[in-house]
Design a protein around this motif. Structure first.
Motif, PDB file in Angstrom:
ATOM      1  N   GLN A  39       9.090   1.218   3.933  1.00  0.00           N
ATOM      2  CA  GLN A  39      10.510   1.297   3.654  1.00  0.00           C
ATOM      3  C   GLN A  39      11.275   1.413   4.962  1.00  0.00           C
ATOM      4  O   GLN A  39      11.075   2.363   5.720  1.00  0.00           O
ATOM      5  CB  GLN A  39      10.830   2.487   2.749  1.00  0.00           C
ATOM      6  CG  GLN A  39      12.279   2.544   2.296  1.00  0.00           C
ATOM      7  CD  GLN A  39      12.502   3.569   1.198  1.00  0.00           C
ATOM      8  OE1 GLN A  39      11.729   4.510   1.052  1.00  0.00           O
ATOM      9  NE2 GLN A  39      13.550   3.376   0.424  1.00  0.00           N
ATOM     10  N   THR A  43      16.777  -0.187   2.927  1.00  0.00           N
ATOM     11  CA  THR A  43      16.043  -1.150   2.124  1.00  0.00           C
ATOM     12  C   THR A  43      15.222  -0.449   1.054  1.00  0.00           C
ATOM     13  O   THR A  43      14.983   0.753   1.110  1.00  0.00           O
ATOM     14  CB  THR A  43      15.110  -2.024   2.973  1.00  0.00           C
ATOM     15  OG1 THR A  43      14.014  -1.236   3.463  1.00  0.00           O
ATOM     16  CG2 THR A  43      15.863  -2.625   4.159  1.00  0.00           C
ATOM     17  N   GLN A  44      14.786  -1.235   0.091  1.00  0.00           N
ATOM     18  CA  GLN A  44      13.933  -0.728  -0.970  1.00  0.00           C
ATOM     19  C   GLN A  44      12.491  -0.671  -0.487  1.00  0.00           C
ATOM     20  O   GLN A  44      12.049  -1.516   0.289  1.00  0.00           O
ATOM     21  CB  GLN A  44      14.056  -1.635  -2.191  1.00  0.00           C
ATOM     22  CG  GLN A  44      13.347  -1.131  -3.433  1.00  0.00           C
ATOM     23  CD  GLN A  44      13.575  -2.041  -4.623  1.00  0.00           C
ATOM     24  OE1 GLN A  44      13.675  -3.261  -4.485  1.00  0.00           O
ATOM     25  NE2 GLN A  44      13.658  -1.451  -5.806  1.00  0.00           N
ATOM     26  N   ARG A  45      11.770   0.324  -0.953  1.00  0.00           N
ATOM     27  CA  ARG A  45      10.359   0.401  -0.616  1.00  0.00           C
ATOM     28  C   ARG A  45       9.631  -0.810  -1.191  1.00  0.00           C
ATOM     29  O   ARG A  45       9.829  -1.178  -2.348  1.00  0.00           O
ATOM     30  CB  ARG A  45       9.753   1.700  -1.154  1.00  0.00           C
ATOM     31  CG  ARG A  45       8.316   1.930  -0.722  1.00  0.00           C
ATOM     32  CD  ARG A  45       7.795   3.293  -1.178  1.00  0.00           C
ATOM     33  NE  ARG A  45       8.567   4.386  -0.605  1.00  0.00           N
ATOM     34  CZ  ARG A  45       8.250   5.671  -0.753  1.00  0.00           C
ATOM     35  NH1 ARG A  45       7.182   6.021  -1.445  1.00  0.00           N
ATOM     36  NH2 ARG A  45       9.015   6.599  -0.205  1.00  0.00           N
ATOM     37  N   GLU A  46       8.790  -1.426  -0.370  1.00  0.00           N
ATOM     38  CA  GLU A  46       8.110  -2.633  -0.780  1.00  0.00           C
ATOM     39  C   GLU A  46       6.611  -2.525  -0.559  1.00  0.00           C
ATOM     40  O   GLU A  46       6.142  -1.834   0.345  1.00  0.00           O
ATOM     41  CB  GLU A  46       8.648  -3.850  -0.015  1.00  0.00           C
ATOM     42  CG  GLU A  46       8.396  -3.800   1.483  1.00  0.00           C
ATOM     43  CD  GLU A  46       8.828  -5.059   2.213  1.00  0.00           C
ATOM     44  OE1 GLU A  46       9.135  -6.064   1.546  1.00  0.00           O
ATOM     45  OE2 GLU A  46       8.859  -5.034   3.467  1.00  0.00           O
ATOM     46  N   GLU A  88      10.847  -6.699  12.594  1.00  0.00           N
ATOM     47  CA  GLU A  88      11.118  -6.536  11.174  1.00  0.00           C
ATOM     48  C   GLU A  88      10.038  -5.733  10.457  1.00  0.00           C
ATOM     49  O   GLU A  88      10.219  -5.349   9.303  1.00  0.00           O
ATOM     50  CB  GLU A  88      11.274  -7.902  10.501  1.00  0.00           C
ATOM     51  CG  GLU A  88      10.025  -8.770  10.553  1.00  0.00           C
ATOM     52  CD  GLU A  88      10.328 -10.260  10.520  1.00  0.00           C
ATOM     53  OE1 GLU A  88       9.897 -10.937   9.577  1.00  0.00           O
ATOM     54  OE2 GLU A  88      11.016 -10.729  11.452  1.00  0.00           O
ATOM     55  N   ALA A  91       9.326   0.306  10.051  1.00  0.00           N
ATOM     56  CA  ALA A  91       9.534   0.998   8.784  1.00  0.00           C
ATOM     57  C   ALA A  91       8.667   2.249   8.759  1.00  0.00           C
ATOM     58  O   ALA A  91       7.813   2.448   9.619  1.00  0.00           O
ATOM     59  CB  ALA A  91       9.169   0.100   7.598  1.00  0.00           C
TER      60      ALA A  91
END
Length: 120
Positions: A39, A43-46, A88, A91
């Motif tokens: 995450q 942003t949303q946790r992916e 990118e 996180a």
């Protein structure tokens, strides 16, 4: 008490590599699946990658070819080898596990997270 503890995060330059590890401890009857989520701020946790008990793996499209997930059932651990890191990828990375434990009402566990920062 069942716990997941992550390690291996840190600061790395673009193109570099890191290896994350997650160790599950406590009374565990079986590991059904373990994986990694991440995450970034705002942003949303992916899902990043997951490995099931039979060895089947799944990866997010954004990390395919760069990340590799592996498990060691004897040590109740899962690792994520991250190569060719990009900014990118920055996180907080969380370990996730689907476990069979003495608690019949709980099967999903989360680690506390480890920070991965990819920057020059």
């Amino acid at each position: 008490q069942v716990q997941l503890v992550e390690s291996g995060g840190g600061l790395v330059q673009p193109g570099g590599s890191l290896r994350l590890s997650c160790a599950a401890s406590g009374t565990i009857f079986a590991i059904n699946a373990m994986g990694w989520y991440r995450q970034a701020p705002g942003t949303q946790r992916e899902l990043v990658a997951v490995i099931e008990s039979g060895g089947m793996t799944n990866y997010a499209d954004s990390v395919k070819g760069r990340f590799t997930i592996s498990g060691d059932n004897a040590r109740n651990t899962v690792s994520l080898q991250m190569n060719s890191l990009k900014p990118e990828d920055t996180a907080v990375y969380y370990c996730n596990a689907d476990l069979s434990t003495p608690d019949p009402e709980r099967y999903e566990y989360w680690g506390q997270g480890t920070q991965v920062t990819v920057s020059s």
